[in-house]
Scaffold this motif. Structure first.
Motif, PDB file in Angstrom:
ATOM      1  N   GLN A  76      37.420   2.619  -7.903  1.00 25.08           N
ATOM      2  CA  GLN A  76      36.701   1.355  -7.974  1.00 25.08           C
ATOM      3  C   GLN A  76      37.277   0.328  -6.986  1.00 25.08           C
ATOM      4  O   GLN A  76      36.537  -0.395  -6.317  1.00 25.08           O
ATOM      5  CB  GLN A  76      36.771   0.791  -9.394  1.00 25.08           C
ATOM      6  CG  GLN A  76      35.943  -0.473  -9.607  1.00 25.08           C
ATOM      7  CD  GLN A  76      34.462  -0.228  -9.425  1.00 25.08           C
ATOM      8  OE1 GLN A  76      33.902   0.696 -10.019  1.00 25.08           O
ATOM      9  NE2 GLN A  76      33.814  -1.034  -8.584  1.00 25.08           N
ATOM     10  N   VAL A  77      38.602   0.291  -6.888  1.00 24.33           N
ATOM     11  CA  VAL A  77      39.257  -0.631  -5.949  1.00 24.33           C
ATOM     12  C   VAL A  77      38.833  -0.310  -4.517  1.00 24.33           C
ATOM     13  O   VAL A  77      38.539  -1.210  -3.719  1.00 24.33           O
ATOM     14  CB  VAL A  77      40.793  -0.560  -6.075  1.00 24.33           C
ATOM     15  CG1 VAL A  77      41.461  -1.381  -4.966  1.00 24.33           C
ATOM     16  CG2 VAL A  77      41.243  -1.072  -7.442  1.00 24.33           C
ATOM     17  N   ALA A  78      38.779   0.962  -4.183  1.00 23.09           N
ATOM     18  CA  ALA A  78      38.370   1.373  -2.838  1.00 23.09           C
ATOM     19  C   ALA A  78      36.931   0.945  -2.559  1.00 23.09           C
ATOM     20  O   ALA A  78      36.608   0.505  -1.440  1.00 23.09           O
ATOM     21  CB  ALA A  78      38.524   2.880  -2.686  1.00 23.09           C
ATOM     22  N   ARG A  79      36.069   1.050  -3.569  1.00 21.52           N
ATOM     23  CA  ARG A  79      34.671   0.630  -3.398  1.00 21.52           C
ATOM     24  C   ARG A  79      34.576  -0.884  -3.249  1.00 21.52           C
ATOM     25  O   ARG A  79      33.856  -1.397  -2.387  1.00 21.52           O
ATOM     26  CB  ARG A  79      33.824   1.086  -4.587  1.00 21.52           C
ATOM     27  CG  ARG A  79      33.466   2.558  -4.578  1.00 21.52           C
ATOM     28  CD  ARG A  79      32.268   2.833  -5.478  1.00 21.52           C
ATOM     29  NE  ARG A  79      32.540   2.441  -6.854  1.00 21.52           N
ATOM     30  CZ  ARG A  79      33.017   3.271  -7.792  1.00 21.52           C
ATOM     31  NH1 ARG A  79      33.276   4.536  -7.462  1.00 21.52           N
ATOM     32  NH2 ARG A  79      33.223   2.855  -9.026  1.00 21.52           N
ATOM     33  N   ASP A  80      35.314  -1.600  -4.084  1.00 19.20           N
ATOM     34  CA  ASP A  80      35.228  -3.066  -4.084  1.00 19.20           C
ATOM     35  C   ASP A  80      35.829  -3.699  -2.832  1.00 19.20           C
ATOM     36  O   ASP A  80      35.316  -4.701  -2.325  1.00 19.20           O
ATOM     37  CB  ASP A  80      35.948  -3.633  -5.315  1.00 19.20           C
ATOM     38  CG  ASP A  80      35.227  -3.336  -6.617  1.00 19.20           C
ATOM     39  OD1 ASP A  80      34.027  -3.005  -6.560  1.00 19.20           O
ATOM     40  OD2 ASP A  80      35.869  -3.418  -7.683  1.00 19.20           O
ATOM     41  N   HIS A  81      36.924  -3.130  -2.343  1.00 20.69           N
ATOM     42  CA  HIS A  81      37.661  -3.754  -1.245  1.00 20.69           C
ATOM     43  C   HIS A  81      37.508  -3.042   0.100  1.00 20.69           C
ATOM     44  O   HIS A  81      37.897  -3.584   1.130  1.00 20.69           O
ATOM     45  CB  HIS A  81      39.146  -3.840  -1.601  1.00 20.69           C
ATOM     46  CG  HIS A  81      39.444  -4.799  -2.713  1.00 20.69           C
ATOM     47  ND1 HIS A  81      39.769  -6.124  -2.487  1.00 20.69           N
ATOM     48  CD2 HIS A  81      39.483  -4.632  -4.062  1.00 20.69           C
ATOM     49  CE1 HIS A  81      39.995  -6.736  -3.646  1.00 20.69           C
ATOM     50  NE2 HIS A  81      39.823  -5.848  -4.613  1.00 20.69           N
ATOM     51  N   GLY A  82      36.976  -1.825   0.080  1.00 20.99           N
ATOM     52  CA  GLY A  82      36.772  -1.110   1.333  1.00 20.99           C
ATOM     53  C   GLY A  82      37.974  -0.322   1.821  1.00 20.99           C
ATOM     54  O   GLY A  82      37.821   0.627   2.597  1.00 20.99           O
ATOM     55  N   LYS A  83      39.148  -0.700   1.369  1.00 21.40           N
ATOM     56  CA  LYS A  83      40.374   0.014   1.737  1.00 21.40           C
ATOM     57  C   LYS A  83      41.470  -0.391   0.762  1.00 21.40           C
ATOM     58  O   LYS A  83      41.334  -1.365   0.018  1.00 21.40           O
ATOM     59  CB  LYS A  83      40.820  -0.327   3.162  1.00 21.40           C
ATOM     60  CG  LYS A  83      41.199  -1.793   3.340  1.00 21.40           C
ATOM     61  CD  LYS A  83      41.712  -2.081   4.732  1.00 21.40           C
ATOM     62  CE  LYS A  83      42.118  -3.550   4.895  1.00 21.40           C
ATOM     63  NZ  LYS A  83      42.660  -3.846   6.245  1.00 21.40           N
ATOM     64  N   ILE A  84      42.577   0.353   0.780  1.00 19.70           N
ATOM     65  CA  ILE A  84      43.748   0.011  -0.039  1.00 19.70           C
ATOM     66  C   ILE A  84      44.983   0.290   0.808  1.00 19.70           C
ATOM     67  O   ILE A  84      45.137   1.388   1.355  1.00 19.70           O
ATOM     68  CB  ILE A  84      43.823   0.838  -1.341  1.00 19.70           C
ATOM     69  CG1 ILE A  84      42.496   0.794  -2.092  1.00 19.70           C
ATOM     70  CG2 ILE A  84      44.952   0.302  -2.236  1.00 19.70           C
ATOM     71  CD1 ILE A  84      42.412   1.768  -3.257  1.00 19.70           C
ATOM     72  N   ASN A  85      45.879  -0.696   0.906  1.00 20.32           N
ATOM     73  CA  ASN A  85      47.092  -0.556   1.714  1.00 20.32           C
ATOM     74  C   ASN A  85      48.372  -0.456   0.898  1.00 20.32           C
ATOM     75  O   ASN A  85      49.344   0.157   1.350  1.00 20.32           O
ATOM     76  CB  ASN A  85      47.235  -1.741   2.671  1.00 20.32           C
ATOM     77  CG  ASN A  85      46.074  -1.864   3.629  1.00 20.32           C
ATOM     78  OD1 ASN A  85      45.187  -2.686   3.430  1.00 20.32           O
ATOM     79  ND2 ASN A  85      46.058  -1.039   4.664  1.00 20.32           N
TER      80      ASN A  85
END
Length: 275
Positions: A76-85
């Motif tokens: 869900q975080v990847a969908r909401d933010h487009g990426k995760i660092n």
């Protein structure tokens, strides 16, 4: 990772303490944040603190012991933010009990959160960090992941496990040659709610300790959550393998290095004085 602007950080245990302080500090550095905590009220308070910062904030109630829920949150975080660092596996609980008398239920409870929660968070988010091309895994162990304390066998076990898991992860990432790193964080006494919220089993009385021992230890805590967050973020910037948070953590780490076996007697004597 020297610059956090426009990066995306996921933080567990963000409803209070170090998790909340990390969220506020990262937001001030221009980092978008995905927050989670099992405490919805605390999580909402953290989100409110970030109003007007201009960064994107998402929040999710989450039990880190629930593997499926953690993986679903990462997606869900990847969908909401487009990426995760960055993933800060920060959520944790405390337990005081004697080995002889402590329950298996409490042992499973603390391991499911403190250790398996870190494993779930790492494995769920790592593919997204690699895809982002720049990432960092930050796992919260403890100063109790460096040395053992009577009545803290379960907590020690969970935090030693986090340390070993994270150090092995760091080595594997280096061998792979990917632009992702890992850091093990070892806070000393931090002024958060973890001690007050700890489970205390009656079995500690076998050791001559009282069930309110955590309150006595809490008086020795000297480092604020905000200061801890600053130290952790500085450790990420320097790509440190291990981050010691607080003067007490540094002193205790040195004690274990100098007295790898003898320190146990010193800790036992100190614990008796805390009765």
């Amino acid at each position: 990772m020297k610059d956090f602007r426009n990066k995306v950080a996921a933080i567990t245990g963000a409803g209070s303490g170090m998790g909340r302080s990390l969220a506020v500090l990262l937001a001030s550095r221009g980092c978008h944040v995905a927050l989670s905590d099992i405490n919805e009220a605390g999580l909402a308070e953290t989100v409110k603190l970030l109003d007007g910062t201009g960064i994107k904030v998402t929040a999710q109630k989450l039990d880190v012991a629930d593997k499926a829920a953690v993986f679903a949150w990462a997606e869900q975080v990847a969908r909401d933010h487009g990426k995760i660092n960055l993933i800060f596996n920060n959520a944790g609980v405390a337990l005081g009990s004697a080995i002889d008398g402590g329950s298996y239920e409490d042992l499973e409870w603390i391991m499911n959160i403190n250790f398996w929660g870190v494993v779930h968070g790492t494995k769920a988010f790592l593919p997204y960090l690699k895809d982002a091309g720049e990432g960092h895994v930050i796992n919260t162990s403890s100063v109790f992941g460096l040395f053992a304390v009577p009545s803290q066998s379960a907590y020690n076990a969970s935090k030693f496990a986090v340390r070993g898991f994270t150090e092995a992860l760091r080595q594997e990432l280096e061998m792979e040659g990917v632009n992702v790193s890992a850091t093990s964080v070892h806070p000393g006494g931090i002024k958060t709610n973890i001690a007050r919220a700890a489970r205390m089993d009656q079995s500690v009385t076998k050791l001559g300790l009282s069930t309110d021992s955590t309150e006595k230890f809490e008086k020795l805590f000297t480092t604020t959550a905000d200061k801890a967050a600053e130290i952790i973020i500085r450790g990420v910037e320097k790509n440190q393998r291990r981050v010691l948070v607080g003067t007490d953590a540094k002193v205790l780490d040195l004690m274990v290095r100098l007295l790898p076996s003898t320190y146990q007697k010193l800790v036992s004597l100190s614990s008796k004085r805390m009765k």
